[in-house]
Design a protein around this motif. Structure first.
Motif, PDB file in Angstrom:
ATOM      1  N   ALA A  56       0.835  -1.205   0.000  1.00 22.30           N
ATOM      2  CA  ALA A  56       0.000   0.000   0.000  1.00 22.30           C
ATOM      3  C   ALA A  56       0.869   1.254   0.000  1.00 22.30           C
ATOM      4  CB  ALA A  56      -0.919  -0.009   1.218  1.00 22.30           C
ATOM      5  N   CYS A  57       1.934   1.228   0.805  1.00 24.83           N
ATOM      6  CA  CYS A  57       2.835   2.380   0.869  1.00 24.83           C
ATOM      7  C   CYS A  57       3.517   2.618  -0.469  1.00 24.83           C
ATOM      8  CB  CYS A  57       3.865   2.158   1.978  1.00 24.83           C
ATOM      9  SG  CYS A  57       4.984   3.545   2.233  1.00 24.83           S
ATOM     10  N   ARG A  58       3.992   1.547  -1.096  1.00 23.15           N
ATOM     11  CA  ARG A  58       4.627   1.668  -2.418  1.00 23.15           C
ATOM     12  C   ARG A  58       3.660   2.243  -3.441  1.00 23.15           C
ATOM     13  NH1 ARG A  58       9.172  -1.864  -4.047  1.00 23.15           N
ATOM     14  NH2 ARG A  58       9.968  -3.073  -2.289  1.00 23.15           N
ATOM     15  N   ALA A  59       2.400   1.818  -3.351  1.00 25.85           N
ATOM     16  CA  ALA A  59       1.395   2.262  -4.325  1.00 25.85           C
ATOM     17  C   ALA A  59       0.853   3.653  -4.016  1.00 25.85           C
ATOM     18  CB  ALA A  59       0.242   1.259  -4.358  1.00 25.85           C
ATOM     19  N   GLY A  60       1.155   4.158  -2.824  1.00 19.78           N
ATOM     20  CA  GLY A  60       0.661   5.482  -2.439  1.00 19.78           C
ATOM     21  C   GLY A  60      -0.810   5.491  -2.084  1.00 19.78           C
ATOM     22  N   VAL A  61      -1.302   4.365  -1.538  1.00 21.34           N
ATOM     23  CA  VAL A  61      -2.699   4.295  -1.111  1.00 21.34           C
ATOM     24  C   VAL A  61      -2.745   3.826   0.338  1.00 21.34           C
ATOM     25  CG1 VAL A  61      -3.460   3.734  -3.450  1.00 21.34           C
ATOM     26  CG2 VAL A  61      -3.031   1.884  -1.820  1.00 21.34           C
ATOM     27  N   SER A  62      -3.887   3.986   0.979  1.00 20.50           N
ATOM     28  CA  SER A  62      -4.032   3.506   2.344  1.00 20.50           C
ATOM     29  C   SER A  62      -4.265   1.998   2.346  1.00 20.50           C
ATOM     30  CB  SER A  62      -5.216   4.207   3.028  1.00 20.50           C
ATOM     31  OG  SER A  62      -6.433   3.798   2.439  1.00 20.50           O
ATOM     32  N   THR A  63      -3.927   1.372   3.470  1.00 19.90           N
ATOM     33  CA  THR A  63      -4.185  -0.065   3.611  1.00 19.90           C
ATOM     34  C   THR A  63      -5.679  -0.347   3.504  1.00 19.90           C
ATOM     35  OG1 THR A  63      -2.260  -0.237   5.069  1.00 19.90           O
ATOM     36  CG2 THR A  63      -3.801  -2.079   5.081  1.00 19.90           C
ATOM     37  N   LYS A  64      -6.483   0.554   4.033  1.00 21.40           N
ATOM     38  CA  LYS A  64      -7.938   0.400   3.967  1.00 21.40           C
ATOM     39  C   LYS A  64      -8.412   0.358   2.511  1.00 21.40           C
ATOM     40  CE  LYS A  64     -12.254   2.572   5.486  1.00 21.40           C
ATOM     41  NZ  LYS A  64     -12.851   3.717   6.230  1.00 21.40           N
ATOM     42  N   THR A  65      -7.855   1.239   1.673  1.00 27.68           N
ATOM     43  CA  THR A  65      -8.229   1.261   0.252  1.00 27.68           C
ATOM     44  C   THR A  65      -7.799  -0.032  -0.433  1.00 27.68           C
ATOM     45  OG1 THR A  65      -8.100   3.667   0.100  1.00 27.68           O
ATOM     46  CG2 THR A  65      -7.860   2.434  -1.954  1.00 27.68           C
ATOM     47  N   ARG A  68     -10.097  -2.778   0.480  1.00 29.23           N
ATOM     48  CA  ARG A  68     -11.424  -2.589  -0.128  1.00 29.23           C
ATOM     49  C   ARG A  68     -11.434  -3.132  -1.552  1.00 29.23           C
ATOM     50  NH1 ARG A  68     -13.626   1.070  -3.553  1.00 29.23           N
ATOM     51  NH2 ARG A  68     -11.834   2.475  -3.486  1.00 29.23           N
ATOM     52  N   LEU A  69     -10.321  -2.954  -2.268  1.00 27.02           N
ATOM     53  CA  LEU A  69     -10.252  -3.388  -3.665  1.00 27.02           C
ATOM     54  C   LEU A  69      -9.791  -4.830  -3.801  1.00 27.02           C
ATOM     55  CD1 LEU A  69      -8.611  -0.175  -5.191  1.00 27.02           C
ATOM     56  CD2 LEU A  69     -11.011  -0.860  -5.333  1.00 27.02           C
ATOM     57  N   ILE A  70      -8.899  -5.272  -2.912  1.00 31.33           N
ATOM     58  CA  ILE A  70      -8.302  -6.601  -3.012  1.00 31.33           C
ATOM     59  C   ILE A  70      -8.261  -7.196  -1.603  1.00 31.33           C
ATOM     60  CG2 ILE A  70      -6.308  -7.913  -3.839  1.00 31.33           C
ATOM     61  CD1 ILE A  70      -5.554  -5.285  -5.412  1.00 31.33           C
ATOM     62  N   PRO A  71      -9.127  -8.151  -1.300  1.00 27.84           N
ATOM     63  CA  PRO A  71      -9.347  -8.547   0.097  1.00 27.84           C
ATOM     64  C   PRO A  71      -8.262  -9.389   0.761  1.00 27.84           C
ATOM     65  CG  PRO A  71     -10.738  -9.837  -1.376  1.00 27.84           C
ATOM     66  CD  PRO A  71     -10.091  -8.785  -2.214  1.00 27.84           C
ATOM     67  N   THR A  72      -7.452 -10.149  -0.015  1.00 27.56           N
ATOM     68  CA  THR A  72      -6.471 -11.047   0.597  1.00 27.56           C
ATOM     69  C   THR A  72      -5.141 -10.968  -0.140  1.00 27.56           C
ATOM     70  OG1 THR A  72      -7.007 -12.956  -0.813  1.00 27.56           O
ATOM     71  CG2 THR A  72      -8.326 -12.675   1.209  1.00 27.56           C
ATOM     72  N   LYS A  73      -4.092 -11.472   0.498  1.00 28.33           N
ATOM     73  CA  LYS A  73      -2.772 -11.487  -0.129  1.00 28.33           C
ATOM     74  C   LYS A  73      -2.761 -12.399  -1.354  1.00 28.33           C
ATOM     75  CE  LYS A  73       1.052 -11.691   2.434  1.00 28.33           C
ATOM     76  NZ  LYS A  73       2.255 -12.221   3.143  1.00 28.33           N
ATOM     77  N   LEU A  74      -3.441 -13.544  -1.264  1.00 33.78           N
ATOM     78  CA  LEU A  74      -3.497 -14.442  -2.411  1.00 33.78           C
ATOM     79  C   LEU A  74      -4.229 -13.785  -3.580  1.00 33.78           C
ATOM     80  CD1 LEU A  74      -2.855 -17.190  -3.632  1.00 33.78           C
ATOM     81  CD2 LEU A  74      -4.997 -18.058  -2.673  1.00 33.78           C
ATOM     82  N   ALA A  75      -5.316 -13.078  -3.284  1.00 29.02           N
ATOM     83  CA  ALA A  75      -6.042 -12.358  -4.336  1.00 29.02           C
ATOM     84  C   ALA A  75      -5.158 -11.279  -4.951  1.00 29.02           C
ATOM     85  CB  ALA A  75      -7.318 -11.742  -3.777  1.00 29.02           C
ATOM     86  N   LEU A  76      -4.326 -10.647  -4.127  1.00 29.80           N
ATOM     87  CA  LEU A  76      -3.389  -9.639  -4.620  1.00 29.80           C
ATOM     88  C   LEU A  76      -2.371 -10.277  -5.555  1.00 29.80           C
ATOM     89  CD1 LEU A  76      -2.196  -6.787  -4.581  1.00 29.80           C
ATOM     90  CD2 LEU A  76      -0.958  -7.420  -2.495  1.00 29.80           C
ATOM     91  N   PHE A  77      -1.853 -11.432  -5.173  1.00 27.23           N
ATOM     92  CA  PHE A  77      -0.883 -12.137  -6.017  1.00 27.23           C
ATOM     93  C   PHE A  77      -1.526 -12.544  -7.341  1.00 27.23           C
ATOM     94  CE2 PHE A  77       1.248 -15.933  -7.548  1.00 27.23           C
ATOM     95  CZ  PHE A  77       2.585 -15.566  -7.486  1.00 27.23           C
ATOM     96  N   GLU A  78      -2.713 -13.125  -7.271  1.00 28.83           N
ATOM     97  CA  GLU A  78      -3.397 -13.563  -8.494  1.00 28.83           C
ATOM     98  C   GLU A  78      -3.722 -12.378  -9.391  1.00 28.83           C
ATOM     99  OE1 GLU A  78      -7.467 -15.928  -9.895  1.00 28.83           O
ATOM    100  OE2 GLU A  78      -6.735 -16.105  -7.828  1.00 28.83           O
ATOM    101  N   GLY A  79      -4.205 -11.294  -8.798  1.00 28.22           N
ATOM    102  CA  GLY A  79      -4.532 -10.110  -9.590  1.00 28.22           C
ATOM    103  C   GLY A  79      -3.308  -9.509 -10.239  1.00 28.22           C
ATOM    104  N   MET A  80      -2.179  -9.503  -9.518  1.00 25.41           N
ATOM    105  CA  MET A  80      -0.938  -8.967 -10.060  1.00 25.41           C
ATOM    106  C   MET A  80      -0.479  -9.774 -11.266  1.00 25.41           C
ATOM    107  SD  MET A  80       2.573  -9.910  -9.881  1.00 25.41           S
ATOM    108  CE  MET A  80       2.663 -10.911  -8.399  1.00 25.41           C
ATOM    109  N   VAL A  81      -0.532 -11.104 -11.151  1.00 25.70           N
ATOM    110  CA  VAL A  81      -0.114 -11.981 -12.261  1.00 25.70           C
ATOM    111  C   VAL A  81      -1.057 -11.800 -13.456  1.00 25.70           C
ATOM    112  CG1 VAL A  81       0.142 -14.376 -13.008  1.00 25.70           C
ATOM    113  CG2 VAL A  81       1.003 -13.669 -10.761  1.00 25.70           C
ATOM    114  N   THR A  82      -2.356 -11.822 -13.182  1.00 26.15           N
ATOM    115  CA  THR A  82      -3.351 -11.709 -14.252  1.00 26.15           C
ATOM    116  C   THR A  82      -3.239 -10.377 -14.974  1.00 26.15           C
ATOM    117  OG1 THR A  82      -4.861 -13.154 -13.033  1.00 26.15           O
ATOM    118  CG2 THR A  82      -5.819 -11.798 -14.785  1.00 26.15           C
TER     119      THR A  82
END
Length: 234
Positions: A56-65, A68-82
């Motif tokens: 979140a810090c690298r992206a310049g957004v809050s952890t809450k944001t 809200r958009l990506i609920p889990t670390k695994l979902a974040l990994f999958e979304g990043m790859v996709t």
């Protein structure tokens, strides 16, 4: 409320209230920033040690944001790859629709593959996935399905377009795509993963793409009529 506001309200004009700071980015734009930050975080620290707060810090957004958009670390990994592979697939598909000759088009398609597969961060990410796959099998499966298989499928689709145009003849486009991709990326990828060589430069990628395209399209066997001629000269 001042006197003018009071008069307007009494006359039936809705009272205006501040709506807060307007949204500067759409959710899709914010996700793109998050995925880019996640790619760096995962490739540098691995899946287990990667911190959502640091992403979140690298992206310049809050952890809450982020949550809200990506609920889990695994979902974040999958979304990043996709997200990364989606951009690759769109470029390869566009490359299949141009009017260039097949050799030049294949070289361009391979260079696009290199931008994805031979990227230093992507290679680092694969090294980490292999190291952590026993503890986190889901990330290995996600990368295999969302990245590796889709990459081969995109190249197979590209070859299929060329075959329908009568430019090449193949029995199995998916098998051919796997062999072509293996010929192109296997050695340079392993050289980097095992620390023997740096990632290929742009010029080296272009030269390798040209050589692999020529080998794939023309082969390296000497034509039969030339063999006969050489035998006769001997």
């Amino acid at each position: 409320m001042n006197r003018n506001d009071k008069v307007q309200t009494e006359q039936g004009v809705p009272e205006r209230r501040g709506r807060g700071r307007p949204q500067l980015r759409s959710d899709d734009e914010t996700r793109a920033l998050i995925y880019e930050a996640a790619r760096r975080e995962f490739s540098e620290r691995g899946f287990a040690a990667a911190s959502i707060a640091d992403v979140a810090c690298r992206a310049g957004v809050s952890t809450k944001t982020l949550y809200r958009l990506i609920p889990t670390k695994l979902a974040l990994f999958e979304g990043m790859v996709t997200d990364r592979v989606d951009r690759f697939v769109s470029i390869v598909n566009l490359g299949a629709c141009d009017g260039r000759n097949v050799a030049a088009a294949l070289e361009a398609a391979l260079r696009t593959c290199a931008e994805l597969i031979l990227d230093a961060e992507v290679i680092a990410l694969q090294r980490i996935i292999l190291a952590e796959s026993d503890k986190f099998p889901d990330i290995a499966e996600t990368f295999y399905e969302k990245a590796m298989q889709r990459t081969i499928a995109a190249l197979a689709s590209w070859l299929g377009v060329q075959q329908r145009r009568g430019r090449i003849v193949l029995d199995d486009t998916e098998a051919a795509a796997g062999m072509l991709l293996g010929m192109f990326v296997f050695m340079p990828q392993r050289d980097v993963m095992f620390g023997h060589k740096p990632v290929l430069t742009r010029n080296e990628i272009e030269a390798r793409a040209k050589a692999c395209a020529a080998l794939f399209l023309s082969g390296c066997a000497v034509p039969a009529d030339q063999i006969k001629k050489q035998s006769g000269d001997a």
